[in-house]
Design a protein around this motif. Structure first.
Motif, PDB file in Angstrom:
ATOM      1  N   SER A 269       5.098   4.022  -3.980  1.00  0.00           N
ATOM      2  CA  SER A 269       3.875   3.641  -3.268  1.00  0.00           C
ATOM      3  C   SER A 269       4.180   3.431  -1.796  1.00  0.00           C
ATOM      4  O   SER A 269       5.122   2.715  -1.445  1.00  0.00           O
ATOM      5  CB  SER A 269       3.279   2.367  -3.870  1.00  0.00           C
ATOM      6  N   LEU A 270       3.392   4.056  -0.942  1.00  0.00           N
ATOM      7  CA  LEU A 270       3.563   3.933   0.499  1.00  0.00           C
ATOM      8  C   LEU A 270       2.859   2.675   1.010  1.00  0.00           C
ATOM      9  O   LEU A 270       2.058   2.082   0.291  1.00  0.00           O
ATOM     10  CB  LEU A 270       3.011   5.179   1.188  1.00  0.00           C
ATOM     11  N   PRO A 271       3.165   2.245   2.228  1.00  0.00           N
ATOM     12  CA  PRO A 271       2.505   1.051   2.775  1.00  0.00           C
ATOM     13  C   PRO A 271       0.988   1.153   2.679  1.00  0.00           C
ATOM     14  O   PRO A 271       0.404   2.224   2.893  1.00  0.00           O
ATOM     15  CB  PRO A 271       2.973   1.029   4.236  1.00  0.00           C
ATOM     16  N   HIS A 272       0.342   0.038   2.342  1.00  0.00           N
ATOM     17  CA  HIS A 272      -1.095   0.030   2.123  1.00  0.00           C
ATOM     18  C   HIS A 272      -1.887   0.360   3.388  1.00  0.00           C
ATOM     19  O   HIS A 272      -3.072   0.703   3.307  1.00  0.00           O
ATOM     20  CB  HIS A 272      -1.523  -1.325   1.564  1.00  0.00           C
ATOM     21  N   ALA A 273      -1.252   0.256   4.536  1.00  0.00           N
ATOM     22  CA  ALA A 273      -1.930   0.642   5.772  1.00  0.00           C
ATOM     23  C   ALA A 273      -2.189   2.148   5.810  1.00  0.00           C
ATOM     24  O   ALA A 273      -3.117   2.616   6.470  1.00  0.00           O
ATOM     25  CB  ALA A 273      -1.098   0.224   6.980  1.00  0.00           C
ATOM     26  N   LEU A 274      -1.385   2.921   5.064  1.00  0.00           N
ATOM     27  CA  LEU A 274      -1.556   4.366   4.990  1.00  0.00           C
ATOM     28  C   LEU A 274      -2.281   4.786   3.725  1.00  0.00           C
ATOM     29  O   LEU A 274      -3.210   5.596   3.773  1.00  0.00           O
ATOM     30  CB  LEU A 274      -0.193   5.066   5.055  1.00  0.00           C
TER      31      LEU A 274
END
Length: 451
Positions: A269-274
């Motif tokens: 999972s990538l940062p939630h900002a992305l």
């Protein structure tokens, strides 16, 4: 009462009088009816400055002064220095290459404009007697040739009217292209291109030059339909398949399908900002990236191998478009894919390819046609994934590499089915595939109607 032929002659004479005018589009000029509309159109295409054409047509007054008296003096003798010449063999090869390029392009354009297949065309054919090409169609063909070869000068209708066969036209264009260029890029290997690029002609326009293509052909890229891929069976015994989370249900659907084949699936999972948190991943093995730095990528891969085992496959799922044509989010995501390739190299290239099939697969959501659909709206930076995969396919001979483009409206089930089908494709010569309104396709380079 001016017909299209006379119109072309008039406009050609205008460009001879005003060389700074660009090549006119026949379609655009065809919509201009009055003389005023044509003048306004030329004014706008010449740079849009008020009076630009008039200023160019009217020479500035020159101040006349008395010439100084001529004083006889003994001058040193003038010695003529012969101009350097290129070796005869080199010039011959250049001319032969130029003639072949012009001939191939002319045959292809005639095919497009008239419907005559390239294979039945011969350079000895008469345009009017053998092919029935009238003067209007001839103008269209020659206009297309100048678009393909911008260094060619403006053709004189009178001279071209005397050329009957295709071979005569090709020879005429080859000679004209050499006479129009003040530089021979191939005659001086060092510095000639830089000199040509820096030079300008008297009215400030870039100087014309003929570039040496080193034998590299220019081809048209088109879609080609593919059949359903064959299915290659390969063993999976608990190797980790790392899947990036795209924030949609497609991630969950794909991980379940991969687990059914025996893969130990871990989602990254990538940062939630992305990428927003994915509510569809309940209970799935997951590793969260705090940021997109190279250190975070390295730490995540170390954590995965220690906790779950060796990584045997990587699947990058590009999210649905979230930004503009040149989105900063897309840029960060493509950079992340490159970082993953860098740090996954030892994991994938050192696997025993005889017992497992190490894979590096990317999925983009452009248009389902590898970016060839003109009506689609997508971020172009994501196209970098295809260049990455094609490069890896050349460098990692033990790893199966495949870049997939799907239509943005594809369902989660379709996305999972497409990836599994490509993952088991035995064809290692294919690197990029699309699934869209035309079915399964890929890109091919086409020249003269032959793939």
């Amino acid at each position: 009462g001016i017909d299209s032929i006379k119109r072309v002659e008039i406009l050609g004479a205008m460009r001879e009088s005003f060389p700074q005018l660009p090549q006119f589009s026949p379609e655009e000029l065809g919509e201009l009816r009055t003389l005023q509309q044509i003048v306004d159109y030329m004014q706008s295409r010449s740079g849009g400055e008020t009076g630009a054409i008039v200023a160019l047509a009217t020479p500035e007054p020159v101040a006349v002064t008395a010439a100084p008296p001529i004083v006889a003096a003994s001058a040193p003798p003038i010695v003529a220095t012969p101009a350097p010449t290129a070796p005869a063999s080199t010039g011959s090869n250049i001319n032969a290459d130029a003639l072949k390029q012009l001939a191939d392009a002319l045959l292809r354009i005639i095919d497009e404009k008239t419907g005559y297949p390239v294979e039945m065309l011969e350079l000895s054919m008469d345009m009017e007697a053998d092919l029935g090409i009238d003067s209007i169609k001839r103008v269209e063909i020659l206009g297309a040739m100048r678009e393909s070869f911008p260094h060619l000068p403006q053709f004189s209708p009178e001279e071209l009217g005397e050329l009957r066969t295709l071979q005569q036209i090709v020879d005429y264009m080859e000679v004209a292209s050499r006479q129009a260029s003040p530089f021979d890029a191939a005659s001086s290997p060092e510095g000639s291109l830089d000199a040509a690029q820096d030079a300008v002609i008297s009215d400030g326009l870039p100087a014309l030059m003929t570039l040496n293509t080193q034998g590299i052909e220019r081809r048209i890229v088109q879609l080609r339909r593919l059949t359903t891929p064959d299915f290659l069976e390969f063993s999976v015994s608990g190797e980790v398949c790392l899947v990036t989370d795209d924030g949609t249900a497609a991630t969950s659907t794909l991980t379940k399908a991969l687990a059914a084949e025996g893969w130990q699936v871990v989602t990254l999972s990538l940062p939630h900002a992305l990428i927003p948190a994915n509510v569809h991943l309940n209970g799935a093995a997951r590793v969260q990236l705090d940021d997109m730095s190279e250190e975070s990528v390295q730490n995540a891969l170390t954590q995965i191998t220690k906790r779950y085992g060796a990584i045997g496959a990587f699947i990058y799922l590009s999210p649905l478009r979230t930004g503009s044509l040149f989105s900063e989010t897309d840029k960060a995501l493509v950079k992340f894919a490159f970082l993953m390739a860098k740090h996954l190299k030892p994991h994938l290239t050192q696997r025993n390819a005889t017992t497992v099939r190490p894979c590096f697969i990317t999925l983009a959501r452009l248009d389902g046609a590898l970016g060839t659909s003109v009506e689609a709206d997508y971020g172009v930076i994501t196209g970098g994934l295809f260049g990455l995969v094609k490069t890896l396919s050349l460098e990692w001979d033990r790893v199966f590499c495949r870049a997939v483009d799907v239509h943005p409206d594809s369902t989660s089930e379709q996305v999972a089915a497409y990836i599994l089908a490509e993952m088991h494709d035995p064809n290692r010569l294919l690197t990029e595939v699309a699934y869209g309104t035309r079915g399964r396709t890929t890109l091919v380079a086409q020249l003269n109607g032959v793939h």
